[in-house]
Design a protein around this motif. Structure first.
Motif, PDB file in Angstrom:
ATOM      1  N   LYS A  50      -1.461   3.688  -5.506  1.00 10.66           N
ATOM      2  CA  LYS A  50      -1.340   3.233  -4.480  1.00 10.66           C
ATOM      3  C   LYS A  50      -1.454   1.368  -4.445  1.00 10.66           C
ATOM      4  O   LYS A  50      -1.317   0.538  -3.536  1.00 10.66           O
ATOM      5  CB  LYS A  50      -2.454   3.489  -3.363  1.00 10.66           C
ATOM      6  N   TYR A  54       1.228  -2.251   0.862  1.00  6.78           N
ATOM      7  CA  TYR A  54       2.027  -1.524   0.290  1.00  6.78           C
ATOM      8  C   TYR A  54       2.125  -0.124   0.986  1.00  6.78           C
ATOM      9  O   TYR A  54       1.390   0.595   1.319  1.00  6.78           O
ATOM     10  CB  TYR A  54       1.742  -1.089  -1.289  1.00  6.78           C
ATOM     11  N   LYS A 103       4.940   4.879  -2.802  1.00  2.26           N
ATOM     12  CA  LYS A 103       6.248   5.284  -3.153  1.00  2.26           C
ATOM     13  C   LYS A 103       6.767   6.304  -2.566  1.00  2.26           C
ATOM     14  O   LYS A 103       6.069   7.346  -2.220  1.00  2.26           O
ATOM     15  CB  LYS A 103       6.280   5.679  -4.855  1.00  2.26           C
ATOM     16  N   GLN A 104       8.074   6.826  -2.566  1.00  2.00           N
ATOM     17  CA  GLN A 104       8.714   7.755  -1.959  1.00  2.00           C
ATOM     18  C   GLN A 104       8.520   8.658  -2.701  1.00  2.00           C
ATOM     19  O   GLN A 104       8.668   8.832  -3.909  1.00  2.00           O
ATOM     20  CB  GLN A 104      10.054   7.470  -1.518  1.00  2.00           C
ATOM     21  N   PRO A 105       7.816   9.836  -2.085  1.00  2.00           N
ATOM     22  CA  PRO A 105       7.746  11.287  -3.132  1.00  2.00           C
ATOM     23  C   PRO A 105       9.306  11.630  -3.733  1.00  2.00           C
ATOM     24  O   PRO A 105      10.336  11.505  -3.072  1.00  2.00           O
ATOM     25  CB  PRO A 105       7.384  12.400  -2.211  1.00  2.00           C
ATOM     26  N   LYS A 106       9.133  12.048  -4.982  1.00  2.00           N
ATOM     27  CA  LYS A 106      10.256  12.586  -5.641  1.00  2.00           C
ATOM     28  C   LYS A 106      10.634  13.973  -5.430  1.00  2.00           C
ATOM     29  O   LYS A 106       9.978  14.903  -4.955  1.00  2.00           O
ATOM     30  CB  LYS A 106      10.170  12.198  -7.334  1.00  2.00           C
TER      31      LYS A 106
END
Length: 264
Positions: A217, A258, A261-264
């Motif tokens: 994060k 922030y 991040k986009q989850p994979k």
């Protein structure tokens, strides 16, 4: 020339027996300030005095409960007698209780509010008259990312730190005309002995789940250190910040900026 010197200034840092408070006090001493601090037990006072001495800092240490107005008045009067008018106050003393809201008693909630919000009001109230008389002063409240965000189990802490943000802005509004600047510092997740268990490697060599969460994060990709707070604290205590007032400076490695991040 930009003046970051604190030469000859008198600084009171509450709860500065260790951790963030001591790091800020150490930075102030290095910049030339005289240091006073409080804690709540003889054990912590004795250890802190030894630690300050080892760092070459001659500090005034007090056992003082900052939630008790009479005790704070006596401490401030003694500091003024021995060192002079307090130029810099850092309201650092605080606690957190991680308890789900529906399981938290009103008494536990009030205790957090009392130490994290009422105490900064009490100590600020005690030093402001001297600052007005002297014609300047700096009050720095140690806020938190929880001044802006919520999180499970920290309802009292978030309520207190949100309130402290607004107390900061109100002191600015009420006493800015007397050349008193009141600002806040909002630390991110800081690596201290208290958070060490959350950063220990697991048996398989992987990061602790909370460590993984924080690093993911944080755009800086790491926990903060107490040293990361020293520069901002000196800036807000120095003449370099004389036109900075009512501001909360978040030292968080970018967490509040922030989305993640986009989850994979």
């Amino acid at each position: 020339m930009i003046n970051f010197s604190l030469q000859g200034k008198v600084a009171l840092v509450t709860g500065a027996a260790y951790g963030i408070g001591m790091a800020i006090a150490e930075a102030y001493a290095e910049a030339g300030a005289k240091i006073a601090f409080n804690c709540r037990s003889q054990h912590h006072l004795d250890q802190a005095m030894a630690d300050y001495k080892a760092k070459g800092i001659e500090a005034l240490g007090y056992i003082c409960d900052v939630t008790k107005e009479d005790d704070v008045k006596k401490m401030v009067a003694d500091i003024e007698q021995k060192f002079g008018t307090i130029d810099i106050l850092v309201n650092n003393a605080g606690i957190i209780k991680r308890i789900p809201m529906t399981e938290m008693s009103a008494e536990e909630f009030r205790q957090v509010i009392d130490i994290d919000l009422t105490a900064p009001f009490i100590v600020s109230k005690a030093v402001i008259p001297g600052m007005i008389k002297k014609g300047h002063g700096k009050i720095i409240n140690i806020c938190s990312m929880m001044s802006e965000l919520g999180r499970e189990t920290v309802s009292a802490y978030a309520a207190a730190k949100g309130g402290l943000k607004m107390l900061t802005r109100n002191i600015c509004s009420e006493y800015g005309e007397y050349n008193i600047q009141c600002n806040g510092i909002g630390p991110g997740y800081i690596a201290t002995p208290q958070t060490a268990p959350l950063r220990e490697r697991q048996a398989d060599g992987s990061r602790h789940p909370f460590d993984q969460f924080i690093v993911s994060k944080t755009p800086a990709g790491r926990w903060g250190t107490v040293e990361d707070l020293q520069g901002p604290a000196v800036f807000l205590a120095s003449d370099a910040s004389d036109f900075v007032n009512g501001h909360i400076l978040y030292v968080d490695g970018g967490i509040l900026a922030y989305i993640g991040k986009q989850p994979k």
